[in-house]
Design a protein around this motif. Sequence first.
Motif, PDB file in Angstrom:
ATOM      1  N   GLU A 243      -0.173   6.966  -8.722  1.00 26.60           N
ATOM      2  CA  GLU A 243      -1.594   7.253  -8.934  1.00 26.60           C
ATOM      3  C   GLU A 243      -2.442   5.980  -8.962  1.00 26.60           C
ATOM      4  OE1 GLU A 243      -2.994  10.402  -9.198  1.00 26.60           O
ATOM      5  OE2 GLU A 243      -1.007  11.025  -8.527  1.00 26.60           O
ATOM      6  N   THR A 244      -1.853   4.841  -8.658  1.00 21.10           N
ATOM      7  CA  THR A 244      -2.523   3.553  -8.796  1.00 21.10           C
ATOM      8  C   THR A 244      -3.800   3.451  -7.964  1.00 21.10           C
ATOM      9  OG1 THR A 244      -0.386   2.524  -9.213  1.00 21.10           O
ATOM     10  CG2 THR A 244      -2.202   1.061  -8.664  1.00 21.10           C
ATOM     11  N   LEU A 245      -3.771   3.886  -6.719  1.00 21.54           N
ATOM     12  CA  LEU A 245      -4.935   3.752  -5.842  1.00 21.54           C
ATOM     13  C   LEU A 245      -5.767   5.022  -5.719  1.00 21.54           C
ATOM     14  CD1 LEU A 245      -3.561   1.631  -2.856  1.00 21.54           C
ATOM     15  CD2 LEU A 245      -5.032   0.889  -4.711  1.00 21.54           C
TER      16      LEU A 245
ATOM     17  N   GLN B 154      -7.033  -0.185  11.179  1.00 26.59           N
ATOM     18  CA  GLN B 154      -5.748   0.378  10.785  1.00 26.59           C
ATOM     19  C   GLN B 154      -5.635   0.478   9.268  1.00 26.59           C
ATOM     20  OE1 GLN B 154      -2.643  -1.890  12.636  1.00 26.59           O
ATOM     21  NE2 GLN B 154      -3.495  -1.586  14.681  1.00 26.59           N
ATOM     22  N   LEU B 155      -6.136  -0.532   8.566  1.00 27.93           N
ATOM     23  CA  LEU B 155      -6.084  -0.523   7.108  1.00 27.93           C
ATOM     24  C   LEU B 155      -6.957   0.594   6.534  1.00 27.93           C
ATOM     25  CD1 LEU B 155      -4.880  -1.879   4.651  1.00 27.93           C
ATOM     26  CD2 LEU B 155      -6.751  -3.544   4.722  1.00 27.93           C
ATOM     27  N   ARG B 156      -8.090   0.868   7.160  1.00 27.99           N
ATOM     28  CA  ARG B 156      -8.948   1.974   6.720  1.00 27.99           C
ATOM     29  C   ARG B 156      -8.210   3.314   6.814  1.00 27.99           C
ATOM     30  NH1 ARG B 156     -12.930  -1.116   9.818  1.00 27.99           N
ATOM     31  NH2 ARG B 156     -14.372  -2.018   8.304  1.00 27.99           N
ATOM     32  N   ILE B 157      -7.462   3.498   7.872  1.00 28.72           N
ATOM     33  CA  ILE B 157      -6.701   4.740   8.044  1.00 28.72           C
ATOM     34  C   ILE B 157      -5.649   4.872   6.944  1.00 28.72           C
ATOM     35  CG2 ILE B 157      -5.029   5.930   9.536  1.00 28.72           C
ATOM     36  CD1 ILE B 157      -6.613   4.672  11.929  1.00 28.72           C
ATOM     37  N   VAL B 158      -4.910   3.796   6.704  1.00 31.41           N
ATOM     38  CA  VAL B 158      -3.853   3.821   5.688  1.00 31.41           C
ATOM     39  C   VAL B 158      -4.449   4.052   4.306  1.00 31.41           C
ATOM     40  CG1 VAL B 158      -2.102   2.405   4.544  1.00 31.41           C
ATOM     41  CG2 VAL B 158      -2.277   2.390   7.031  1.00 31.41           C
ATOM     42  N   LEU B 159      -5.511   3.323   3.964  1.00 28.39           N
ATOM     43  CA  LEU B 159      -6.112   3.465   2.640  1.00 28.39           C
ATOM     44  C   LEU B 159      -6.791   4.822   2.463  1.00 28.39           C
ATOM     45  CD1 LEU B 159      -7.557  -0.103   2.136  1.00 28.39           C
ATOM     46  CD2 LEU B 159      -5.605   0.929   0.964  1.00 28.39           C
ATOM     47  N   GLY B 160      -7.317   5.382   3.534  1.00 29.01           N
ATOM     48  CA  GLY B 160      -7.927   6.704   3.456  1.00 29.01           C
ATOM     49  C   GLY B 160      -6.928   7.781   3.083  1.00 29.01           C
ATOM     50  N   ALA B 161      -5.657   7.530   3.370  1.00 30.32           N
ATOM     51  CA  ALA B 161      -4.616   8.491   3.016  1.00 30.32           C
ATOM     52  C   ALA B 161      -4.237   8.426   1.538  1.00 30.32           C
ATOM     53  CB  ALA B 161      -3.374   8.238   3.871  1.00 30.32           C
ATOM     54  N   VAL B 162      -4.546   7.300   0.873  1.00 32.55           N
ATOM     55  CA  VAL B 162      -4.148   7.156  -0.533  1.00 32.55           C
ATOM     56  C   VAL B 162      -5.318   7.127  -1.503  1.00 32.55           C
ATOM     57  CG1 VAL B 162      -1.984   5.991   0.012  1.00 32.55           C
ATOM     58  CG2 VAL B 162      -4.027   4.629  -0.421  1.00 32.55           C
TER      59      VAL B 162
ATOM     60  N   VAL C 264       0.843  -1.203   0.000  1.00 38.46           N
ATOM     61  CA  VAL C 264       0.000   0.000   0.000  1.00 38.46           C
ATOM     62  C   VAL C 264       0.879   1.255   0.000  1.00 38.46           C
ATOM     63  CG1 VAL C 264      -1.675   1.335   1.337  1.00 38.46           C
ATOM     64  CG2 VAL C 264      -1.992  -1.129   1.056  1.00 38.46           C
ATOM     65  N   ASP C 265       1.982   1.222   0.743  1.00 43.70           N
ATOM     66  CA  ASP C 265       2.902   2.363   0.746  1.00 43.70           C
ATOM     67  C   ASP C 265       3.463   2.625  -0.650  1.00 43.70           C
ATOM     68  OD1 ASP C 265       2.518   2.737   3.438  1.00 43.70           O
ATOM     69  OD2 ASP C 265       4.407   1.801   4.052  1.00 43.70           O
ATOM     70  N   TRP C 266       3.871   1.582  -1.340  1.00 47.20           N
ATOM     71  CA  TRP C 266       4.410   1.732  -2.693  1.00 47.20           C
ATOM     72  C   TRP C 266       3.331   2.212  -3.653  1.00 47.20           C
ATOM     73  CZ3 TRP C 266       9.127   1.847  -4.777  1.00 47.20           C
ATOM     74  CH2 TRP C 266      10.187   1.417  -3.998  1.00 47.20           C
ATOM     75  N   LEU C 267       2.153   1.617  -3.587  1.00 48.29           N
ATOM     76  CA  LEU C 267       1.067   2.024  -4.478  1.00 48.29           C
ATOM     77  C   LEU C 267       0.597   3.443  -4.168  1.00 48.29           C
ATOM     78  CD1 LEU C 267      -0.997  -1.271  -4.579  1.00 48.29           C
ATOM     79  CD2 LEU C 267       0.384  -0.299  -6.424  1.00 48.29           C
TER      80      LEU C 267
END
Length: 66
Positions: free
Chosen positions: A25-27, A47-55, A18-21
Amino acid sequence: MASPEYVSSIPGGLKNAVDWLGSSETLVSKPIALSHGSHRSDDMLDQLRIVLGAVSSRARYQACPG
């Protein structure tokens, strides 16, 4: 996106992916669905919701009736 939990957290490989993506602009603006099969992974999903919400600006979450 489906993932196991690892010690009540995001598995390192998934976080790294997720950090790399997230640095491309992938995500961005892509719809994301999360799934899990155990109530024990609720902390990991939070925790995954927080990380994905940032991208992803389209990261919206709702509980599925079960």
